[in-house]
Design an enzyme around this catalytic site. Sequence first.
Site, PDB file in Angstrom:
ATOM      1  N   GLU A   1       0.870  -1.171   0.000  1.00  0.00           N
ATOM      2  CA  GLU A   1       0.000   0.000   0.000  1.00  0.00           C
ATOM      3  C   GLU A   1       0.914   1.230   0.000  1.00  0.00           C
ATOM      4  O   GLU A   1       1.811   1.315   0.846  1.00  0.00           O
ATOM      5  CB  GLU A   1      -0.885   0.003   1.247  1.00  0.00           C
ATOM      6  CG  GLU A   1      -1.853  -1.162   1.301  1.00  0.00           C
ATOM      7  CD  GLU A   1      -2.619  -1.192   2.616  1.00  0.00           C
ATOM      8  OE1 GLU A   1      -3.406  -0.261   2.865  1.00  0.00           O
ATOM      9  OE2 GLU A   1      -2.398  -2.133   3.399  1.00  0.00           O
TER      10      GLU A   1
ATOM     11  N   LYS B   1       3.528   0.570  10.760  1.00  0.00           N
ATOM     12  CA  LYS B   1       3.650   1.752   9.895  1.00  0.00           C
ATOM     13  C   LYS B   1       3.094   2.982  10.609  1.00  0.00           C
ATOM     14  O   LYS B   1       3.613   4.080  10.463  1.00  0.00           O
ATOM     15  CB  LYS B   1       2.857   1.535   8.597  1.00  0.00           C
ATOM     16  CG  LYS B   1       3.685   1.040   7.433  1.00  0.00           C
ATOM     17  CD  LYS B   1       2.853   1.212   6.165  1.00  0.00           C
ATOM     18  CE  LYS B   1       3.402   0.380   5.028  1.00  0.00           C
ATOM     19  NZ  LYS B   1       2.508   0.405   3.867  1.00  0.00           N
TER      20      LYS B   1
ATOM     21  N   ARG C   1       5.340 -13.073   9.754  1.00  0.00           N
ATOM     22  CA  ARG C   1       5.908 -11.746   9.530  1.00  0.00           C
ATOM     23  C   ARG C   1       7.198 -11.605  10.332  1.00  0.00           C
ATOM     24  O   ARG C   1       7.462 -12.393  11.243  1.00  0.00           O
ATOM     25  CB  ARG C   1       4.899 -10.650   9.889  1.00  0.00           C
ATOM     26  CG  ARG C   1       4.496 -10.619  11.347  1.00  0.00           C
ATOM     27  CD  ARG C   1       3.363  -9.638  11.575  1.00  0.00           C
ATOM     28  NE  ARG C   1       3.804  -8.285  11.255  1.00  0.00           N
ATOM     29  CZ  ARG C   1       2.972  -7.264  11.065  1.00  0.00           C
ATOM     30  NH1 ARG C   1       1.665  -7.449  11.140  1.00  0.00           N
ATOM     31  NH2 ARG C   1       3.431  -6.063  10.791  1.00  0.00           N
TER      32      ARG C   1
END
Length: 568
Positions: free
Chosen positions: A43, A280, A270
């Site tokens: 994104e 983020k 992850r």
Amino acid sequence: MTQIQIENNEEEKKSLNFIEAAIEADLAAGKNGGRLNTRFPPEPNGYLHIGHAKAICMDFGVAEKFGGTCNLRFDDTNPVKEDVEYVDSIKEDIHWLGFDWGDRLYYASDYFPKLWDLALRLIKEGKAYVDEQSAEEIAKQKGTPTQPGTPSPYRNRPIEENIDLFERMNRGEFEEGAMVLRAKIDMASPNMHMRDPIMYRIIKHPHHRTGNTWNAYPMYDFAHGQSDYFEGVTHSICTLEFEVHRPLYDWFVDQLADETYRPRQMEFNRLNLTYTVMSKRKLLQLVQEKLVSGWDDPRMPTICGLRRRGYTPRSIRNFIDRIGYTKYDGLISVSLLEHSIREDLNKTANRVSAVLNPVKLIITNYPENQIEYMKAENNPEDESAGFHEIPFTRELYIERDDFMENPPKKFFRMTPGQEVRLKSAYIVKCTGCKKGENGEIEEIYCEYDPLTKSGMPESGRKVKGTLHWVSVEYSKSAEIRLYDRLFCVENPSEEKEKDFRELLNPESLKILNNCRIEPYLFENAKPGDRFQFQRTGYFCVDKDSKPDKLVFNRTVSLKDSWEKIKGK
């Protein structure tokens, strides 16, 4: 097939991770016509961090390994948080890591018309409806993991009314939050994501590519799987938090797919690193509140931050290979990442002399106006690296910590009456020192033995200490930035009692301004170049450098002092 070939094949199969093994099985079974097409779908709402590097290595890496292709697709479905700055930085980071998407660059926004048509089709088939409840009401009405949800009062509104409202949502007739489009699936499903998930919401904000064309935007869960399908992606590899979303991914894909082709979602763990955060949102907070100097602050876990700090693409890829891919989340020690860069730079970085906290050393029996050029080996790990010359004069700078007037027993550096070697030069014996009014050492005195230079009769004489140095006359000053761990606790995300900003390490940056560097550096070093400062650590030339004043960032110390402190 020979026995050696069989053994090699078996060895390769053993080394496959579980995702590679699944891909190999799909290809062998001829699924999707024997095609392999992965995608990396960031994104564009922030800079990539090392967690994304793990995904990049997986998505592009398996495509390379099995002769497939990998798309770069920007999932740009939320115009409020997205920016072309992030798009450009993501492209740069992927290329820097050594991967390329070729002509396979896509945007989810490319598919907005197709997604819109599919949403209309689902409304017409009775599989989607417009809901006018508030976000709070929808959340409450969804139930809990142990209690089924209750149907929305708008769940069975007429199809024509749904179409009319959906089109008016996009024309901008309603305010944000006034209504959403939901898929009609199963309000009693044990998987909360299947309880009539939201497909579209109203966002009145210009999009970085489509401007004001749209006022209704697809949700990630709806856009993601369909974008995969439109592009011909065969293996949609995600992190573990998307495992519970997989049934929804499959449900949306089922609306388009037939037996000839369908994408398959797979999940891996992850990357979570000690002494940092990967959120983020939190990283953006650090930037916006100026708690760091920017996204590329060398303390940040961003790829551009690691690059500025002096990390190499190879060190990051080696680190990711070491930690591997599994089906369970864990916390990886940042020491392992630091080990990877030490290992890489040890092989590639030239050795140079830089004195970080200088004190003057005067060789009293050395001729005053004499200058010798000593031969310094660039890299003992690489014979082809050659040598450079370093000027040697009567007055030198050494590290202040390398001298003690009254040392403890095992101090093998400079002290009165003791011999040490000046690296690449002579053996010297300390004869005393001069102190200022406050008791601080101002000058150290020594005498050299002219027969101890390399190649001379006494050069092999054993001494226990070797010190680095630079010439007072021929060195220049430089700024050195000593970077350390960004947080002072091992797992800041797990600390519930304090705000994560309270856990920042106050010692994460120290700036030294009176450092001295040898001529080889100020004559040759360019921003981005990496060096090993003798006995100190690995350093990278920062972009803030000017022709008359170099700035160096410490990439990593020569040894891991954190693990040593922890072990005490």
